[in-house]
Design a protein around this motif. Structure first.
Motif, PDB file in Angstrom:
ATOM      1  N   TYR A 193      43.625  42.916  37.715  1.00 50.20           N
ATOM      2  CA  TYR A 193      43.072  43.521  36.500  1.00 50.20           C
ATOM      3  C   TYR A 193      41.554  43.499  36.629  1.00 50.20           C
ATOM      4  O   TYR A 193      40.958  42.430  36.818  1.00 50.20           O
ATOM      5  CB  TYR A 193      43.520  42.742  35.262  1.00 50.20           C
ATOM      6  CG  TYR A 193      45.035  42.720  35.091  1.00 50.20           C
ATOM      7  CD1 TYR A 193      45.656  43.571  34.196  1.00 50.20           C
ATOM      8  CD2 TYR A 193      45.837  41.841  35.835  1.00 50.20           C
ATOM      9  CE1 TYR A 193      47.039  43.561  34.032  1.00 50.20           C
ATOM     10  CE2 TYR A 193      47.213  41.828  35.689  1.00 50.20           C
ATOM     11  CZ  TYR A 193      47.808  42.697  34.786  1.00 50.20           C
ATOM     12  OH  TYR A 193      49.176  42.679  34.636  1.00 50.20           O
ATOM     13  N   CYS A 194      40.914  44.662  36.531  1.00 57.61           N
ATOM     14  CA  CYS A 194      39.494  44.729  36.839  1.00 57.61           C
ATOM     15  C   CYS A 194      38.790  45.842  36.047  1.00 57.61           C
ATOM     16  O   CYS A 194      39.445  46.709  35.456  1.00 57.61           O
ATOM     17  CB  CYS A 194      39.288  44.951  38.339  1.00 57.61           C
ATOM     18  SG  CYS A 194      40.167  46.392  38.988  1.00 57.61           S
ATOM     19  N   SER A 195      37.452  45.793  36.074  1.00 57.10           N
ATOM     20  CA  SER A 195      36.659  46.847  35.433  1.00 57.10           C
ATOM     21  C   SER A 195      36.541  48.065  36.333  1.00 57.10           C
ATOM     22  O   SER A 195      36.351  49.180  35.856  1.00 57.10           O
ATOM     23  CB  SER A 195      35.267  46.308  35.086  1.00 57.10           C
ATOM     24  OG  SER A 195      34.571  45.939  36.267  1.00 57.10           O
ATOM     25  N   SER A 196      36.613  47.873  37.616  1.00 49.62           N
ATOM     26  CA  SER A 196      36.719  48.934  38.616  1.00 49.62           C
ATOM     27  C   SER A 196      37.189  48.276  39.898  1.00 49.62           C
ATOM     28  O   SER A 196      37.191  47.042  40.004  1.00 49.62           O
ATOM     29  CB  SER A 196      35.381  49.650  38.837  1.00 49.62           C
ATOM     30  OG  SER A 196      34.472  48.801  39.522  1.00 49.62           O
ATOM     31  N   LEU A 197      37.588  49.079  40.863  1.00 47.18           N
ATOM     32  CA  LEU A 197      38.100  48.502  42.105  1.00 47.18           C
ATOM     33  C   LEU A 197      37.034  47.748  42.881  1.00 47.18           C
ATOM     34  O   LEU A 197      37.357  46.922  43.734  1.00 47.18           O
ATOM     35  CB  LEU A 197      38.716  49.595  42.976  1.00 47.18           C
ATOM     36  CG  LEU A 197      39.960  50.267  42.392  1.00 47.18           C
ATOM     37  CD1 LEU A 197      40.469  51.344  43.339  1.00 47.18           C
ATOM     38  CD2 LEU A 197      41.058  49.252  42.113  1.00 47.18           C
ATOM     39  N   SER A 198      35.779  48.035  42.577  1.00 49.71           N
ATOM     40  CA  SER A 198      34.677  47.307  43.220  1.00 49.71           C
ATOM     41  C   SER A 198      33.913  46.457  42.220  1.00 49.71           C
ATOM     42  O   SER A 198      32.873  45.897  42.553  1.00 49.71           O
ATOM     43  CB  SER A 198      33.713  48.303  43.890  1.00 49.71           C
ATOM     44  OG  SER A 198      33.216  49.231  42.934  1.00 49.71           O
ATOM     45  N   LEU A 228      41.820  43.251  25.219  1.00 55.03           N
ATOM     46  CA  LEU A 228      40.468  43.754  25.503  1.00 55.03           C
ATOM     47  C   LEU A 228      39.930  44.633  24.378  1.00 55.03           C
ATOM     48  O   LEU A 228      38.841  45.190  24.496  1.00 55.03           O
ATOM     49  CB  LEU A 228      40.476  44.544  26.810  1.00 55.03           C
ATOM     50  CG  LEU A 228      40.746  43.737  28.087  1.00 55.03           C
ATOM     51  CD1 LEU A 228      40.914  44.662  29.279  1.00 55.03           C
ATOM     52  CD2 LEU A 228      39.629  42.734  28.330  1.00 55.03           C
ATOM     53  N   GLY A 229      40.681  44.744  23.302  1.00 56.10           N
ATOM     54  CA  GLY A 229      40.228  45.546  22.166  1.00 56.10           C
ATOM     55  C   GLY A 229      40.755  46.960  22.165  1.00 56.10           C
ATOM     56  O   GLY A 229      40.314  47.787  21.363  1.00 56.10           O
ATOM     57  N   GLN A 287      34.777  49.746  23.809  1.00 57.37           N
ATOM     58  CA  GLN A 287      35.067  48.313  23.676  1.00 57.37           C
ATOM     59  C   GLN A 287      34.960  47.599  25.022  1.00 57.37           C
ATOM     60  O   GLN A 287      34.848  46.370  25.072  1.00 57.37           O
ATOM     61  CB  GLN A 287      36.485  48.108  23.114  1.00 57.37           C
ATOM     62  CG  GLN A 287      36.737  48.751  21.769  1.00 57.37           C
ATOM     63  CD  GLN A 287      35.902  48.139  20.682  1.00 57.37           C
ATOM     64  OE1 GLN A 287      35.833  46.908  20.557  1.00 57.37           O
ATOM     65  NE2 GLN A 287      35.240  48.965  19.896  1.00 57.37           N
ATOM     66  N   LEU A 288      34.979  48.386  26.089  1.00 51.89           N
ATOM     67  CA  LEU A 288      34.951  47.811  27.434  1.00 51.89           C
ATOM     68  C   LEU A 288      33.550  47.773  28.026  1.00 51.89           C
ATOM     69  O   LEU A 288      33.384  47.396  29.191  1.00 51.89           O
ATOM     70  CB  LEU A 288      35.860  48.639  28.355  1.00 51.89           C
ATOM     71  CG  LEU A 288      37.322  48.754  27.917  1.00 51.89           C
ATOM     72  CD1 LEU A 288      38.038  49.794  28.763  1.00 51.89           C
ATOM     73  CD2 LEU A 288      38.032  47.415  28.000  1.00 51.89           C
ATOM     74  N   SER A 289      32.552  48.152  27.280  1.00 55.31           N
ATOM     75  CA  SER A 289      31.184  48.188  27.806  1.00 55.31           C
ATOM     76  C   SER A 289      30.705  46.778  28.145  1.00 55.31           C
ATOM     77  O   SER A 289      31.000  45.821  27.425  1.00 55.31           O
ATOM     78  CB  SER A 289      30.241  48.830  26.793  1.00 55.31           C
ATOM     79  OG  SER A 289      30.207  48.069  25.602  1.00 55.31           O
ATOM     80  N   PRO A 290      29.973  46.623  29.244  1.00 53.35           N
ATOM     81  CA  PRO A 290      29.510  45.291  29.675  1.00 53.35           C
ATOM     82  C   PRO A 290      28.727  44.519  28.604  1.00 53.35           C
ATOM     83  O   PRO A 290      28.907  43.295  28.497  1.00 53.35           O
ATOM     84  CB  PRO A 290      28.640  45.595  30.895  1.00 53.35           C
ATOM     85  CG  PRO A 290      29.229  46.859  31.442  1.00 53.35           C
ATOM     86  CD  PRO A 290      29.653  47.656  30.236  1.00 53.35           C
ATOM     87  N   GLY A 315      33.272  39.435  22.977  1.00 52.64           N
ATOM     88  CA  GLY A 315      33.727  39.579  24.357  1.00 52.64           C
ATOM     89  C   GLY A 315      34.276  38.284  24.906  1.00 52.64           C
ATOM     90  O   GLY A 315      35.285  38.279  25.618  1.00 52.64           O
ATOM     91  N   SER A 316      33.625  37.174  24.590  1.00 49.23           N
ATOM     92  CA  SER A 316      34.086  35.875  25.078  1.00 49.23           C
ATOM     93  C   SER A 316      35.478  35.545  24.555  1.00 49.23           C
ATOM     94  O   SER A 316      36.332  35.052  25.297  1.00 49.23           O
ATOM     95  CB  SER A 316      33.093  34.789  24.661  1.00 49.23           C
ATOM     96  OG  SER A 316      33.540  33.511  25.078  1.00 49.23           O
ATOM     97  N   ALA A 317      35.707  35.832  23.272  1.00 51.46           N
ATOM     98  CA  ALA A 317      37.021  35.562  22.680  1.00 51.46           C
ATOM     99  C   ALA A 317      38.099  36.430  23.324  1.00 51.46           C
ATOM    100  O   ALA A 317      39.217  35.976  23.576  1.00 51.46           O
ATOM    101  CB  ALA A 317      36.967  35.809  21.179  1.00 51.46           C
ATOM    102  N   ARG A 318      37.742  37.681  23.595  1.00 57.00           N
ATOM    103  CA  ARG A 318      38.720  38.582  24.218  1.00 57.00           C
ATOM    104  C   ARG A 318      39.050  38.148  25.636  1.00 57.00           C
ATOM    105  O   ARG A 318      40.216  38.173  26.056  1.00 57.00           O
ATOM    106  CB  ARG A 318      38.175  40.012  24.203  1.00 57.00           C
ATOM    107  CG  ARG A 318      38.165  40.627  22.803  1.00 57.00           C
ATOM    108  CD  ARG A 318      37.533  42.015  22.796  1.00 57.00           C
ATOM    109  NE  ARG A 318      37.627  42.609  21.465  1.00 57.00           N
ATOM    110  CZ  ARG A 318      37.056  43.755  21.110  1.00 57.00           C
ATOM    111  NH1 ARG A 318      36.347  44.446  22.021  1.00 57.00           N
ATOM    112  NH2 ARG A 318      37.199  44.229  19.893  1.00 57.00           N
ATOM    113  N   LEU A 319      38.047  37.749  26.394  1.00 52.29           N
ATOM    114  CA  LEU A 319      38.290  37.301  27.760  1.00 52.29           C
ATOM    115  C   LEU A 319      39.111  36.016  27.782  1.00 52.29           C
ATOM    116  O   LEU A 319      39.957  35.809  28.667  1.00 52.29           O
ATOM    117  CB  LEU A 319      36.966  37.105  28.497  1.00 52.29           C
ATOM    118  CG  LEU A 319      36.170  38.392  28.775  1.00 52.29           C
ATOM    119  CD1 LEU A 319      34.796  38.046  29.344  1.00 52.29           C
ATOM    120  CD2 LEU A 319      36.935  39.293  29.745  1.00 52.29           C
TER     121      LEU A 319
END
Length: 711
Positions: free
Chosen positions: A120-125, A438-439, A479-482, A492-496
């Motif tokens: 599970y990732c934000s992108s493959l890199s 993740l929202g 909602q996924l913005s850094p 973000g901390s609570a979601r992670l």
């Protein structure tokens, strides 16, 4: 013999009448008895509609059992689009007895370390939210099964099956290349491409199937007279629709488009940096699931949410697809090759009936059940349908069993399909828990889509509908913005943290379900149920969590696996699985006993009764490890004049491992009768009581669908 006393209390499928006059085998009328006005060579015993893995496996199994069959396939060519790719333990066990198919798959599939994880990732890199390793040590050590699971694309499996069928003298024919006149039998061992099933009509001798095809640009129809039709023609089954069987369950769980592409650069990057089977990618620009079919070859399928009619396939041009892939990869790729697109809808439905037209038409695979892909139950359940059906069809066509045994196909397989549907839905919901953490609530996206397609939303021009939909989705992806999704931001901390707990507690999407894969059990059908099967509530509720398999010798269960060594009077040779004791190339029951006087008497009775029923049977004498005395010479003296037996001894993994009978939760005074599909037909848990021959007559009468048994 307690298990046989239960026959008089519970008769499963078949109506049982008691009698006291001498035993005689009543009519086991097969389809071959109903000749009427049509000659044998004009009626094909079995016609299979659909040349996917289920139909091809069924054609192989039937042919190996001596049953003539042919296959119709609507498509003019076999699809090269990678679809199903996970082959579970039970299916691999079936493949072990199909000309070395399992071994070939193991040799050709990627190494397990390249596909054992979901990432599970934000992108493959980019940033990795978490990963889940779905392989445990026992999965690779062949503790519960003689073979491990596999990761192998469906179109590659189809290619291997076709090679196996070619070895069995099957031939693939195109419409223009097939020369048999339309009013004549097509014969056996044919796979007719470009033939669509358009009519099914019952006849006095079986079923008349109408198939349309194009020949030299003109549409023509061929009539095929057969005794049995099996519809394995997929989710949109023509066979199912023609015989009027409805599906029941949840529809339209999700709409997706599959983008099949090649990129060796991406494959090499993932192979060395973050190997895995599935990649769940969430970022502000795009969301998708990447299936890595083969990292070495760089073959992938990207699953994207699809929202028609605001979106259509024309929106996914090669250029757009490449842009989406680059957004999800996070880096430039120069070698992306888009091969094709495939829209599909996720359903969770089971056919109301699996058998129709007086035991002449059957549904198997996706024609009978449509699951979410979560857990990979679709193709695997379908292949196990074929495994269940093949020996029953063969026993009827060969006149061994009554046609009523065919009703047990639905009795046995439909509950499994219903359970696997519920399990797949639970697993799909587990998959949705990750974006929700993740929202991103996936149900909100579907609700927005429904509103736009409702009477309220439909007043907007189509272009505006599309803009509104994309704007709302872009707002959700924000909602996924850094800046929001990081440890320093309280939200973000609570979601992670929530996401981490989902992974740690095994609440995310699961790949393996050993308890359901190997431990599924038939409660009624072509077997002798035990009293407890009906007196206790055995209904299970799937949890969506991985559970370990526990071996069971209860009737309806798959025979437990244990390694055994074949024994001979003066030597010992060969180690095999107990599953290998069941022959895969002929109809044969297996009786497992211990080397005890009473058990030998039961075996002799079983041989005698099997002769009356014209049912092949083999006896396996299970000796404790290091107990066999070569001077005694094995079981020959106790089983004479019968010779179809085998002496084996247990090969325990360690001195503390349970014995065979302990693993089966039985005493060595018991016995296990196994069907040709490796499922247990009946058992004696602790000892033989009463007239063994009489009891064996009752057992075979029940299993084979006879109408009467003894008192």
């Amino acid at each position: 013999m307690g298990v046989f006393r239960s026959i008089r209390r519970w008769n499963g499928v078949f109506p049982i009448k008691t009698r006291t006059y001498p035993f005689e085998i009543r009519s086991r009328r097969s389809f071959s008895d109903a000749q009427n006005m049509v000659a044998d060579d004009e009626i094909l015993p079995v016609l299979i509609v659909g040349a996917g893995p289920v139909g091809l496996v069924l054609s192989m199994l039937l042919t190996k059992l001596g049953i003539k069959c042919s296959v119709l396939e609507k498509g003019s060519v076999f699809s090269q689009h990678p679809q199903a790719h996970f082959i579970n333990n039970r299916t691999m066990e079936v493949f072990r007895k199909m000309g070395g198919l399992a071994e070939e798959i193991c040799k050709l599939q990627p190494p397990v370390d390249l596909w054992r994880k979901f990432i599970y990732c934000s992108s493959l890199s980019g940033y990795i939210f978490g990963s889940v390793d779905h392989m445990q040590p026992q999965d690779l050590e062949q503790v519960a099964s003689p073979v491990s699971v596999a990761h192998f694309s469906q179109y590659k499996l189809t290619s291997l099956l076709l090679k196996q069928l070619e070895n069995l003298n099957f031939h693939v024919h195109t419409c223009d290349g097939f020369q048999v006149p339309c009013n004549r039998s097509i014969g056996e061992r044919k796979i007719l491409m470009g033939h669509e099933c358009v009519s099914i009509t019952p006849t006095a001798c079986g079923v008349m199937v109408g198939a349309s095809f194009l020949k030299e640009g003109r549409k023509q129809t061929r009539n095929i007279h057969c005794r049995i039709v099996v519809g394995s023609d997929g989710a949109g089954s023509a066979v199912r629709k023609l015989v009027g069987i409805n599906m029941k369950g949840e529809r339209d769980l999700q709409k997706l488009v599959s983008i099949h592409f090649l990129s060796r650069d991406l494959g090499q990057y993932l192979l060395h940096q973050r190997p895995g089977m599935l990649f769940f990618i969430f970022n502000p620009e795009a969301i998708g699931v990447l299936v890595a079919h083969d990292l070495n070859q760089g073959e992938f399928v990207l699953q994207m949410p699809f929202y028609p009619p605001q979106q259509n396939l024309e929106d996914f041009s090669s250029k757009v697809c490449k842009e989406l892939i680059l957004k999800l990869v996070g880096e430039e790729l120069a070698d992306v090759d888009i091969r094709d697109l495939k829209p599909w809808i996720m359903h969770a439905e089971v056919a109301e009936k699996f058998v129709s037209f007086d035991n002449r038409v059957f549904l198997a695979g996706d024609a009978a059940h449509r699951f979410p892909p979560a857990g990979g139950f679709g193709m695997n359940t379908g292949i196990q349908d074929a495994h269940n059906l093949a020996w029953k069809i063969a026993s009827v066509v060969n006149g061994i069993a009554s046609p009523s045994i065919l009703r047990t196909y639905e009795l046995e397989r439909k509950p499994i399909a219903l359970f696997n549907t519920a399990l797949s839905v639970q697993n799909f919901k587990a998959a949705m828990s990750v974006p929700a953490a993740l929202g991103l609530d996936p149900t909100v996206a579907n609700s927005v889509h429904r509103v736009i397609n409702s009477a309220v939303g439909s007043i907007l021009p189509s272009g505006m509908q599309k803009e509104v939909l994309e704007s709302i989705f872009a707002l959700g992806r924000a909602q996924l913005s850094p800046p929001l999704l990081n440890e320093k931001n309280p939200i973000g901390s609570a979601r992670l943290a929530k996401l981490k707990s989902i992974f740690d507690e095994g609440k995310s999407l699961q790949l393996q379900f050993p308890a359901e894969d190997l431990g599924f059990r038939y409660l009624e059908g072509a077997l002798v149920p035990e009293i407890s099967d009906k007196s206790q509530d055995t209904t299970e509720v799937p949890t969506g969590r991985r559970r370990d398999y526990i071996p069971s010798s209860e009737p309806g269960s798959r025979l437990p696996h244990m390694n055994v060594r074949v024994l001979k009077a003066a030597s010992s040779e060969g180690t095999m699985s107990t599953l290998d004791l069941v022959c895969g190339d002929k109809l044969e029951f297996l009786l497992i006993i211990a080397p005890l006087r009473e058990s030998y008497d039961l075996a002799v009775a079983a041989f005698k009764v099997a002769e009356q029923f014209k049912v092949p049977i083999k006896v396996c004498v299970m000796w404790p490890q290091s107990f066999f005395d070569e001077r005694v010479g094995g079981s020959k003296a106790s089983l004479e004049p019968y010779t179809n037996y085998i002496d084996v001894e247990e090969v325990k993994r360690s001195s503390s491992s349970p014995s065979w009978w302990e693993m089966c939760q039985m005493t060595n005074g018991g016995a296990i009768l196994v069907r040709p599909d490796e499922h247990i037909a009946c058992r004696v848990k602790s000892g033989v009581v009463g007239d063994s021959a009489l009891q064996m007559e009752n057992v075979f009468s029940l299993i084979l669908g006879m109408q009467e048994t003894h008192t």
